[in-house]
Design an enzyme around this catalytic site. Structure first.
Site, PDB file in Angstrom:
ATOM      1  N   HIS A  98       4.892  -7.535  -0.105  1.00 18.39           N
ATOM      2  CA  HIS A  98       4.496  -9.156  -0.855  1.00 18.39           C
ATOM      3  C   HIS A  98       5.171  -9.227  -2.777  1.00 18.39           C
ATOM      4  O   HIS A  98       5.249  -8.281  -3.018  1.00 18.39           O
ATOM      5  CB  HIS A  98       2.599  -8.975  -1.192  1.00 18.39           C
ATOM      6  CG  HIS A  98       2.268  -9.080   0.568  1.00 18.39           C
ATOM      7  ND1 HIS A  98       1.473  -9.979   0.607  1.00 18.39           N
ATOM      8  CD2 HIS A  98       1.902  -8.235   1.139  1.00 18.39           C
ATOM      9  CE1 HIS A  98       0.866  -9.598   2.124  1.00 18.39           C
ATOM     10  NE2 HIS A  98       1.406  -9.148   1.816  1.00 18.39           N
TER      11      HIS A  98
ATOM     12  N   ASP B 110       1.224  -1.293   0.619  1.00 15.10           N
ATOM     13  CA  ASP B 110       0.278  -0.015  -0.335  1.00 15.10           C
ATOM     14  C   ASP B 110       0.817   0.667  -0.153  1.00 15.10           C
ATOM     15  O   ASP B 110       2.017   1.527   0.705  1.00 15.10           O
ATOM     16  CB  ASP B 110      -0.696   0.150   1.461  1.00 15.10           C
ATOM     17  CG  ASP B 110      -1.992  -1.267   1.503  1.00 15.10           C
ATOM     18  OD1 ASP B 110      -2.242  -2.530   0.261  1.00 15.10           O
ATOM     19  OD2 ASP B 110      -2.739  -0.728   2.211  1.00 15.10           O
TER      20      ASP B 110
ATOM     21  N   SER C 272       8.803   3.305   4.789  1.00 24.58           N
ATOM     22  CA  SER C 272       9.617   3.201   4.076  1.00 24.58           C
ATOM     23  C   SER C 272       9.324   3.396   2.707  1.00 24.58           C
ATOM     24  O   SER C 272       8.245   3.744   2.854  1.00 24.58           O
ATOM     25  CB  SER C 272      10.708   2.309   4.979  1.00 24.58           C
ATOM     26  OG  SER C 272      12.157   2.522   4.437  1.00 24.58           O
TER      27      SER C 272
END
Length: 263
Positions: free
Chosen positions: A142, A86, A227
């Site tokens: 992911h 995201d 990050s």
């Protein structure tokens, strides 16, 4: 003058030991008392979390939380590259003769970003995405495409902030910060996922065990604070979505574009 002072303060506070102290506290049971306030300050959707707030024993456990099943559907097309996180897109475009151009006013070379890897030639005319995760975001990373793990590399470095100030005013943050680099071979070529550490990030962790064969959307790694991920595609093997641009937001599992045989 104010910016120069802030830059100096950031330089002095970007030592790894400071982030390690922050990380040590975030791993402590005392930090659990900050979870409700942290969630409120950053507007985190606590109803999306896999567990109830009181079930997280440390701030770090909450920060690296998983989501409830089904909240991030993975684009099912085998020929789409999906967002691994995201994030807010803070850099996007073609790699021009080995250069990532104008990322918040600075250019980066593939060689410096990938730590002089022998794989750099494969990416000199590919496509790049710079994906910034704010403290509000879900912080697990992911796999963007099904494939095989080719190589992974840990590059020690600084822990400068990777927010708007850091990218604009600190020198070459993406290539000076600590990085975890993952090369994945898919059916049309390769992609590389560069996970960039940041201020107050105690570490970037792979899931354990890390399999050699990866499914799209599979849990790959996680940040222990906000990050950035830099995603690179091999020369001539990817066409990005035409509607994505600087400032676009994406969710993990959302299609970024299409992979195809090398042009």
């Amino acid at each position: 003058m104010a910016k120069s002072l802030l830059r100096l303060m950031t330089e002095l506070s970007s030592r790894k030991w400071i982030s390690q102290l922050t990380g040590k506290f975030a791993h402590s049971s005392a930090s659990r008392h900050l979870i409700p306030r942290f969630a409120k300050i950053y507007g985190i959707s606590i109803e999306d979390a896999e567990k109830e707030l009181h079930e997280y024993r440390t701030l770090n456990q909450f920060f690296t939380r998983r989501l409830k099943p089904g909240l991030r559907p993975i684009d099912p097309n085998p020929d789409t590259l999906v967002s691994p996180v995201d994030a807010l897109i803070t850099g996007i475009g073609p790699i021009e003769n080995g250069l990532l151009l104008n990322v918040k006013g600075q250019d980066y070379t593939i060689e410096e970003l990938l730590n002089q890897s022998p794989y750099t030639q494969k990416y000199k005319h590919g496509t790049y995405f710079v994906l910034y995760l704010s403290p509000t975001d879900y912080h697990r990373i992911h796999t963007p495409i099904a494939g095989n793990l080719v190589e992974s590399e840990h590059v020690p470095g600084k822990v400068y902030p990777v927010n708007d100030f850091g990218l604009h005013h600190m020198k070459r943050v993406l290539s000076r910060n600590e990085r975890l680099i993952t090369y994945i071979r898919h059916h049309f070529g390769e992609v590389v996922v560069v996970k960039v550490g940041a201020m107050n990030v105690s570490s970037i962790q792979y899931v354990n065990p890390l399999p050699k064969s990866l499914e799209k959307g599979q849990d790959l790694a996680y940040f222990e604070f906000g990050s950035t991920v830099v995603l690179l595609t091999e020369n001539g093997t990817f066409t990005p979505r035409s509607d994505l641009a600087l400032g676009s937001t994406v969710k993990m599992g959302e299609a970024l574009g299409t992979i195809h045989p090398k042009a």
